[in-house]
Design a protein around this motif. Sequence first.
Motif, PDB file in Angstrom:
ATOM      1  N   PRO A 167       0.820  -1.213   0.000  1.00  0.00           N
ATOM      2  CA  PRO A 167       0.000   0.000   0.000  1.00  0.00           C
ATOM      3  C   PRO A 167       0.859   1.270   0.000  1.00  0.00           C
ATOM      4  O   PRO A 167       1.851   1.349   0.740  1.00  0.00           O
ATOM      5  CB  PRO A 167      -0.803  -0.113   1.302  1.00  0.00           C
ATOM      6  CG  PRO A 167      -0.825  -1.575   1.607  1.00  0.00           C
ATOM      7  CD  PRO A 167       0.493  -2.103   1.138  1.00  0.00           C
ATOM      8  N   GLN A 168       0.478   2.262  -0.811  1.00  0.00           N
ATOM      9  CA  GLN A 168       1.238   3.506  -0.854  1.00  0.00           C
ATOM     10  C   GLN A 168       1.293   4.180   0.514  1.00  0.00           C
ATOM     11  O   GLN A 168       2.307   4.782   0.882  1.00  0.00           O
ATOM     12  CB  GLN A 168       0.629   4.476  -1.872  1.00  0.00           C
ATOM     13  CG  GLN A 168       1.399   5.793  -1.965  1.00  0.00           C
ATOM     14  CD  GLN A 168       0.800   6.773  -2.944  1.00  0.00           C
ATOM     15  OE1 GLN A 168       0.608   6.446  -4.108  1.00  0.00           O
ATOM     16  NE2 GLN A 168       0.488   7.979  -2.474  1.00  0.00           N
ATOM     17  N   LYS A 169       0.222   4.062   1.290  1.00  0.00           N
ATOM     18  CA  LYS A 169       0.195   4.718   2.603  1.00  0.00           C
ATOM     19  C   LYS A 169       1.317   4.212   3.509  1.00  0.00           C
ATOM     20  O   LYS A 169       1.783   4.949   4.391  1.00  0.00           O
ATOM     21  CB  LYS A 169      -1.160   4.509   3.278  1.00  0.00           C
ATOM     22  CG  LYS A 169      -1.495   3.062   3.607  1.00  0.00           C
ATOM     23  CD  LYS A 169      -2.862   2.947   4.265  1.00  0.00           C
ATOM     24  CE  LYS A 169      -3.186   1.489   4.613  1.00  0.00           C
ATOM     25  NZ  LYS A 169      -4.526   1.362   5.266  1.00  0.00           N
ATOM     26  N   ASN A 170       1.748   2.982   3.304  1.00  0.00           N
ATOM     27  CA  ASN A 170       2.862   2.460   4.101  1.00  0.00           C
ATOM     28  C   ASN A 170       4.159   3.195   3.776  1.00  0.00           C
ATOM     29  O   ASN A 170       4.960   3.495   4.664  1.00  0.00           O
ATOM     30  CB  ASN A 170       3.019   0.958   3.871  1.00  0.00           C
ATOM     31  CG  ASN A 170       1.900   0.156   4.512  1.00  0.00           C
ATOM     32  OD1 ASN A 170       1.021   0.712   5.160  1.00  0.00           O
ATOM     33  ND2 ASN A 170       1.931  -1.152   4.333  1.00  0.00           N
ATOM     34  N   GLU A 172       4.279   6.270   2.609  1.00  0.00           N
ATOM     35  CA  GLU A 172       4.088   7.608   3.149  1.00  0.00           C
ATOM     36  C   GLU A 172       4.447   7.649   4.628  1.00  0.00           C
ATOM     37  O   GLU A 172       5.072   8.603   5.108  1.00  0.00           O
ATOM     38  CB  GLU A 172       2.629   8.042   2.961  1.00  0.00           C
ATOM     39  CG  GLU A 172       2.196   8.188   1.516  1.00  0.00           C
ATOM     40  CD  GLU A 172       0.700   8.455   1.392  1.00  0.00           C
ATOM     41  OE1 GLU A 172       0.035   8.611   2.447  1.00  0.00           O
ATOM     42  OE2 GLU A 172       0.188   8.494   0.255  1.00  0.00           O
ATOM     43  N   THR A 173       4.066   6.608   5.356  1.00  0.00           N
ATOM     44  CA  THR A 173       4.265   6.562   6.802  1.00  0.00           C
ATOM     45  C   THR A 173       5.740   6.533   7.189  1.00  0.00           C
ATOM     46  O   THR A 173       6.173   7.237   8.106  1.00  0.00           O
ATOM     47  CB  THR A 173       3.551   5.333   7.401  1.00  0.00           C
ATOM     48  OG1 THR A 173       2.150   5.431   7.138  1.00  0.00           O
ATOM     49  CG2 THR A 173       3.777   5.228   8.901  1.00  0.00           C
ATOM     50  N   ASN A 207       4.015   3.222  -6.950  1.00  0.00           N
ATOM     51  CA  ASN A 207       4.745   3.518  -5.712  1.00  0.00           C
ATOM     52  C   ASN A 207       6.136   4.078  -6.005  1.00  0.00           C
ATOM     53  O   ASN A 207       6.623   4.954  -5.288  1.00  0.00           O
ATOM     54  CB  ASN A 207       4.859   2.260  -4.855  1.00  0.00           C
ATOM     55  CG  ASN A 207       3.576   1.947  -4.104  1.00  0.00           C
ATOM     56  OD1 ASN A 207       2.810   2.843  -3.772  1.00  0.00           O
ATOM     57  ND2 ASN A 207       3.350   0.667  -3.842  1.00  0.00           N
ATOM     58  N   TYR A 210       5.733   7.654  -6.870  1.00  0.00           N
ATOM     59  CA  TYR A 210       5.453   8.407  -5.648  1.00  0.00           C
ATOM     60  C   TYR A 210       6.743   8.718  -4.890  1.00  0.00           C
ATOM     61  O   TYR A 210       6.985   9.869  -4.488  1.00  0.00           O
ATOM     62  CB  TYR A 210       4.487   7.642  -4.744  1.00  0.00           C
ATOM     63  CG  TYR A 210       4.402   8.227  -3.359  1.00  0.00           C
ATOM     64  CD1 TYR A 210       3.663   9.376  -3.119  1.00  0.00           C
ATOM     65  CD2 TYR A 210       5.106   7.653  -2.300  1.00  0.00           C
ATOM     66  CE1 TYR A 210       3.615   9.944  -1.854  1.00  0.00           C
ATOM     67  CE2 TYR A 210       5.056   8.206  -1.029  1.00  0.00           C
ATOM     68  CZ  TYR A 210       4.317   9.357  -0.812  1.00  0.00           C
ATOM     69  OH  TYR A 210       4.289   9.921   0.441  1.00  0.00           O
TER      70      TYR A 210
END
Length: 303
Positions: A167-170, A172-173, A207, A210
């Motif tokens: 997941p992209q949010k991972n 980002e985190t 990703n 990103y």
Amino acid sequence: MGIPYVINIQKYSLHDGDGIRTTIFFKGCLLNCLWCHNPESQSYTPELLFNHESCEGCKSCEKICPEHIISVQNGIAKTKREECKICETCLDYCLNNAREIVGKQYSIAELMNEIEKDKMFYEESGGGITLSGGEIMTQDINYILELLKKLKIKGYNVMIDTCGHAPQKNYETILPYVDTFLYDIKMMDNELHKKYMGKENELILSNLKYLSNQGANIYIRIPLIGNVNSSVENIEEIVSFLKNNINLKKINLLPYHNTGSGKYKKLDLEYLGENFTTPTIEEMEQFINIFKKNGFSDIKIGG
């Protein structure tokens, strides 16, 4: 917070980033690359590795198994893996150490203790810590974030070795706490990527874009497997994508090897890479020249 499983803590590693590093291999990956040299890293849970050649059919494991799922057939112990609870009872009774459980949980404090044992090597070599897998970015991200924060407090250089299918949010985190991403690209053709890796490549490429747009430090790693992706056409497609979309620091070309093929038998799996080959030296030099002609300069075979 879930505690992931670790399959190996590799000390004095020279092939997972800059300098001398400690590489932590986490268990679990959403890809299923047919040539994977660590098949024990694909599942997220502990597994039994069984060395058939060491088994003498003594029946000690058969007699002691509390679930009664081991039987000796034709002089070799057979385990019903789907019913095995990984209780490890059989390990203590195997006279030839033919049985091994891969996958161990470490608290963050325990991992930090292992890492700190080698801090003098990081300082002297410009090395540090590499978190790898399996796929590190599909582990419990809160656990990984806490570990990364502690590593950065200590001032360690941190690299993430990722296939990009997470997941992209991972990303980002954890982005503020990572010095470099070692990012795999294997194939640009979406259908062939699904055929050989088990998943399409859209999320992987997204990703990567990103991370590049966020200014992340990126080393691209390209495994090259004969009869799969080791072709001029695939390299040219990768070069075009990187040139037009990604800011990167380094490229590592990784020729195929089959040193992990023996692990498949230990997992009672079939190795499907018998027709895969290692690119020749001439082919590797040709690939390097393609990158150089397109303005890439820091290219290395291996690493």
